[in-house]
Design a protein around this motif. Structure first.
Motif: not given
Length: 538
Positions: A56-74
């Motif tokens: 479990d990489i804890a808050s390192n997960s946030k970068q993956f959540t952020a990329i999901c949002i950026v992909l939806l924006a794209r």
């Protein structure tokens, strides 16, 4: 001494069959040039940590959540400058709008849900859904600050981003990330862990020290994710690192990576330290792109030096390990000749200490409070030694002279000097960006008079929760469901701290409110990530 020998020496204290430890990877130009597992992934079955151990990489997960949002924006399914309420209308309207970009930047001003859960007496080991957490966030009528005016790390923002992914795409964060990130990159052992009952092959258990020696399990038992809960391996993170330099996600190329690593600014033009689940910094004059993670018994850090295409990944399954310090130390070994600036020298540790009588050490014991950061230290005597308790850390302070002490065998190095009257201590600590100095004031016990003014039940409509302040042995105590009574210690006029506090470095502070007649009518409860949450006296 070879580079590998120097690296292995950093981890030697965990590299044994009766200790949890770390998975380490050193990456150069997209290839692992050194990797090791130190210690055990599972103490019960004597399974060692390997390249394929799942953490479990804890808050390192946030970068993956952020990329999901950026992909939806794209994909033109949302705009990063859209207001939050467009997608989650149950969040109240505040004086200034909160945008998706504010969530990504940690500049929304939203109160952090983890602190709110603690304040509400919600036990973290219980099962809560994303919907329950969002409802808790939605009940908050005030912000910590106006959106865009400050940056304050906020887990609430990333829980809400995960919900936006679900509402916009019609798929959970787990499924969307699998389809748009993990499957395209071949990250076969990575997923958002949204079912805590699920069996995970090759999982490294999380551990914490146990009183009296040894270790105990320390793992997460909830389903909500977005701010954390990503399970992955060193092997899969290598693929993620390669994509950083040659992005294939969505077919958008390197401009997607440039978007998430371009420094962001506050409303006043001040550049903030990071966004999109990444921290932008420097080491030895070289740019770094990194993020850490800390939750239950897991710790992680992933540090890139993009100009050198060099990365260090350190995943740990023991709560007392500091992977950020270790990862930078590994980088220093490999990049010593690449640095263009000198590294700030660490705090020098004396090779010898002196013996002080216990009665002399006793004078230093007590609670010390940093009013600027909110951190609180407890100093006590154990086995005729001066010991310090700070958040999850417990370590000895060895005397160099009667007023000067240094930490011993702790993952963070501290240098401490007490004032002549012993009412303050000056603390120096080595961080990634250098040495910082702070002054902590010694707290007092409960006042001897007016104790009954504070007694009673206090209720927060925003938390739908209450607690009591009671009197025992002529001292004030805070009593809440789910937690043992905690002593209230005075630090000012109508100002108290709770101790013990949640396993968090920041103090839990009460600011009592009186009416014009001087009667206590309520209080503001304050912590680092939740400012001035009001409770009315019933």
């Amino acid at each position: 001494m070879s580079l590998i020998t120097k690296v292995d020496e950093l981890f030697i204290q965990w590299d044994k069959p009766d200790s949890p430890g770390c998975a380490l990877a050193v990456i150069q130009n997209g290839e692992i040039i050194y990797q090791r597992g130190y210690g055990m992934a599972n103490l019960e079955y004597e399974i060692t940590i390997s390249l394929n151990s799942v953490f479990d990489i804890a808050s390192n997960s946030k970068q993956f959540t952020a990329i999901c949002i950026v992909l939806l924006a794209r994909q033109n399914l949302l705009n990063l400058d859209d207001e939050l309420q467009k997608y989650i209308p149950e969040i109240p309207q505040y004086n200034q709008p909160i945008t998706i970009r504010h969530l990504l930047d940690h500049t929304s001003g939203l109160r952090d849900y983890l602190t709110l859960m603690f304040f509400a007496g919600m036990i973290f080991e219980n099962k809560y859904s994303n919907e329950e957490i969002i409802a808790l966030i939605a009940r908050q009528q005030n912000l910590n600050f106006e959106p865009g005016t400050e940056q304050l790390y906020c887990n609430s923002g990333y829980i809400l981003l995960a919900e936006i992914v679900r509402r916009v795409s019609g798929k959970s964060l787990r499924i969307f990330a699998q389809e748009h990130i993990f499957a395209p990159l071949g990250m076969k052992n990575t997923h958002f862990h949204d079912n805590f009952k699920e069996i995970v092959e090759n999982r490294a258990n999380g551990y914490a020290p146990k009183d009296g020696g040894g270790f105990q399990l320390d793992m997460s038992f909830h389903d909500f994710c977005g701010d954390g809960q990503l399970y992955t391996t060193i092997e899969d993170l290598l693929l993620w690192d390669r994509n950083f330099y040659h992005n294939i996600l969505g077919g958008y190329g390197q401009d997607l990576i440039e978007e998430v690593t371009t420094p962001r600014k506050l409303n006043n033009g001040e550049v903030i330290s990071g966004s999109f689940g990444l921290q932008i910094g420097d080491r030895g004059g070289l740019k770094t792109v990194s993020h850490g993670g800390s939750w239950t018994g897991y710790r992680s850090d992933f540090i890139r030096f993009p100009d050198c295409q060099f990365s260090v990944i350190c995943l740990a399954n023991l709560s007392t390990i500091n992977p950020t310090k270790l990862a930078f130390q590994v980088a220093d070994i490999y990049l010593e000749n690449d640095y263009i600036e000198d590294i700030v020298k660490p705090i020098s540790c004396s090779i010898s200490s002196i013996n002080l009588p216990v009665v002399e050490l006793q004078l230093k014991t007590g609670f010390y409070y940093n009013s600027t950061t909110g951190s609180i230290w407890k100093l006590e005597i154990k086995n005729e030694k001066l010991m310090a308790k700070l958040a999850w850390m417990y370590f000895q302070l060895a005397p160099i002279d009667t007023k000067h002490f240094q930490s011993v065998d702790n993952e963070i190095d501290y240098d401490i000097e007490f004032s002549e009257d012993l009412t303050r201590m000056i603390v120096k600590v080595e961080l990634a960006n250098g040495i910082t100095t702070s002054t902590l004031e010694k707290t007092l016990d409960s006042p001897n008079d007016l104790l009954t003014d504070y007694l009673g039940t206090y209720y927060s409509a925003e938390l739908e929760s209450e607690f009591q302040i009671i009197l025992a042995n002529n001292k004030l105590y805070f009593k809440s469901k789910g937690y043992s009574p905690s002593h209230l210690r005075i630090v000012g006029q109508d100002l108290f701290l709770i101790y013990p506090i949640c396993a968090d470095i920041y103090a839990d502070k009460f600011e009592f409110v009186r009416d014009p007649e001087g009667r206590v009518v309520g209080l503001y409860r304050c912590s680092h990530r939740v400012r001035r949450l009001y409770f009315s006296k019933q």
